[in-house]
Design an enzyme around this catalytic site. Structure first.
Site, short mmCIF file in Angstrom:
data_model
loop_
_atom_site.label_atom_id
_atom_site.label_comp_id
_atom_site.label_asym_id
_atom_site.label_seq_id
_atom_site.Cartn_x
_atom_site.Cartn_y
_atom_site.Cartn_z
N SER A 214 0.72 -1.17 0.09
CA SER A 214 0.12 0.32 -0.06
C SER A 214 1.01 1.27 0.20
O SER A 214 1.81 1.47 -0.95
CB SER A 214 -1.08 0.08 1.12
OG SER A 214 -2.15 1.07 1.22
N ASP A 336 -9.24 -6.93 -4.46
CA ASP A 336 -9.12 -5.53 -3.33
C ASP A 336 -9.90 -4.54 -3.60
O ASP A 336 -9.97 -4.38 -5.09
CB ASP A 336 -7.16 -5.31 -3.78
CG ASP A 336 -7.10 -3.41 -3.60
OD1 ASP A 336 -7.33 -3.10 -2.91
OD2 ASP A 336 -6.01 -3.33 -3.36
N HIS A 365 -7.11 -6.26 -0.12
CA HIS A 365 -5.90 -5.34 0.02
C HIS A 365 -4.35 -5.93 0.36
O HIS A 365 -3.47 -4.98 0.23
CB HIS A 365 -5.94 -4.57 0.66
CG HIS A 365 -5.41 -3.40 0.12
ND1 HIS A 365 -4.86 -2.51 -1.02
CD2 HIS A 365 -4.59 -2.04 1.30
CE1 HIS A 365 -4.41 -1.49 -0.95
NE2 HIS A 365 -4.52 -1.47 0.94
#
Length: 431
Positions: A214, A336, A365
């Protein structure tokens, strides 16, 4: 990334992409009205004892500017690992926390007046595998997401080590369990500088593969772009690489930024973001996950550190993605719901000079938390590919060399470089 681990990145990405009216936020709001309401409120409120030595060389320059002497890296003796056993039942978390250390690493005076900061990390040494034919790999440096910690990799780290990969998970300065007192800046630049100092110290500046999840992907891009001599491989796990900055929060007056930061660590907000991170939230978005991701936020100085980062403007990775020439692996959870893989995973592959894509099925995610076994296997396969064979062979040769011979070889290389530099300068004068 999780906000209960790494979902914190989800929140910042949501806020930023809401600010830019992306379809991500709209889709997320439709899927979860509670999350939409909370994010809207936040947006409105915001707008309203071991020692080693490191000697910098031509191939591993000191990232801290004028410092050129030998830096003695020492454990931060004031550090105590977080006591997770009292509140968290997950054994993987307890085991990871017990391994955590904090070490003083070099930075510039603009980051810290002492020119050092304490960086926390977990090391899972490579285990000897049963197969004699198993190839060695580059060491792996795992970087967590927005306002998370190295505990985010509590499930992945042991699996990578079991596959024979020397694995480090590091906290970004200002997040996790890093030093918070006596630090001048927790900006994106300071975070990258501390990351460089960490690997220059702990990894001796040797070639490494960096993996970012991320917002940790943005940090990995900045690190790789600034230190191509160290970063020889890159892995992007549902990574943020094409969104710069932190949205409207960067322009807020400090009092309002502080108010927003307090909301960011609230239980309702983090719990909602946690639900967004998983394909199977009923299994993974647990009370334990919430506590793991929120525990470091209760430390003294956390608020100031996050405000410093937000007001600095955050990372700006988008124009640097194409500069990552090292072989790269793009790992993405097929389901995701935060960063659409069809858009962003594809964009990574199209932009990176040398990239391959691997989908993780039945995964949201955070593949490293939801599908750690499959994620570890994908990473191991990538690191043992022929792309790294020449580099790994050189490292193995150096590691197996008699220490005195290795020292002489390094001294000879440095001496030759010095002679070449003098000769070049002399020729330029003569001409």
């Amino acid at each position: 990334m999780e906000l209960t681990d790494d979902s914190q990145s989800a929140l910042v990405i949501a806020l930023d992409r809401h600010h830019s009216s992306s379809r991500f936020t709209k889709a997320t709001m439709r899927k979860n009205r509670n999350v939409g309401a909370i994010v809207a409120v936040v947006t409105a409120g915001l707008v309203a004892s071991r020692t080693s030595a490191f000697l910098p060389t031509a191939s591993s320059p000191a990232p801290w500017g004028k410092r050129t002497a030998v830096f003695m890296a020492e454990d931060d003796m004031s550090f105590s690992p977080p006591d997770t056993a009292a509140e968290i039942s997950e054994q993987a978390c307890t085991d990871a926390a017990a391994r955590m250390r904090r070490i003083n690493v070099p930075v510039s005076e603009t980051v810290s007046p002492t020119e050092t900061v304490g960086i926390s990390y977990i090391h899972w040494p490579a285990e000897k595998t049963s197969s004699a034919t198993t190839k060695k790999t580059l060491p792996l440096l795992l970087v967590h997401g927005f306002d998370s910690s190295c505990l985010e990799y509590r499930r992945l780290g042991p699996k990578l080590a079991a596959l024979g990969i020397d694995t480090y998970a590091v906290d970004l300065l200002g997040w996790g369990y890093t030093q918070l007192e006596g630090v001048n800046s927790f900006s994106a630049e300071a975070k990258v500088e501390a990351l460089q100092g960490f690997w220059s110290t702990v990894g001796k500046g040797s070639p490494v593969c960096v993996a970012g999840a991320s917002l940790g992907g943005a940090a990995a891009i900045e690190f790789g772009s600034a230190s191509p001599d160290m970063v020889k491989g890159a892995i992007f796990i549902d990574a943020q690489g094409f969104v710069d900055g932190v949205g409207p929060m960067a322009a807020l007056p400090t009092p309002l930024a502080r108010l927003g930061v307090k909301v960011l660590k609230s239980v309702p907000l983090r719990n909602s973001a946690n639900q967004m991170s998983y394909y199977k939230p009923e299994t993974f978005a647990t009370e334990d996950a919430l506590k793991v991701g929120r525990m470091h936020c209760l430390r003294d100085g956390w608020d100031d550190a996050l405000v410093s980062f937000m007001l600095s403007g955050g990372f700006s990775p988008s124009k640097k993605v194409e500069t990552i020439s090292a072989p790269s692996l793009v790992l993405w959870g097929r389901q995701d719901g935060i960063l659409d893989g069809k858009e962003f995973a594809t964009k990574f592959v199209e932009t990176l000079p040398d990239a391959e894509l691997r989908w993780i099925e039945e995964c949201g995610h955070v593949p490293h938390l939801e599908q750690p076994e499959e994620t570890a296997q994908a990473i191991a396969s990538f690191l043992r590919s022929e792309k790294f064979a020449p580099l790994v062979m050189e490292l193995v040769t150096m590691n197996n060399m008699d220490p005195s011979m290795s020292s002489k070889l390094m001294g000879g290389l440095l001496g030759a470089a010095a002679v070449a530099g003098v000769a070049t300068t002399a020729m330029s004068i003569i001409q």
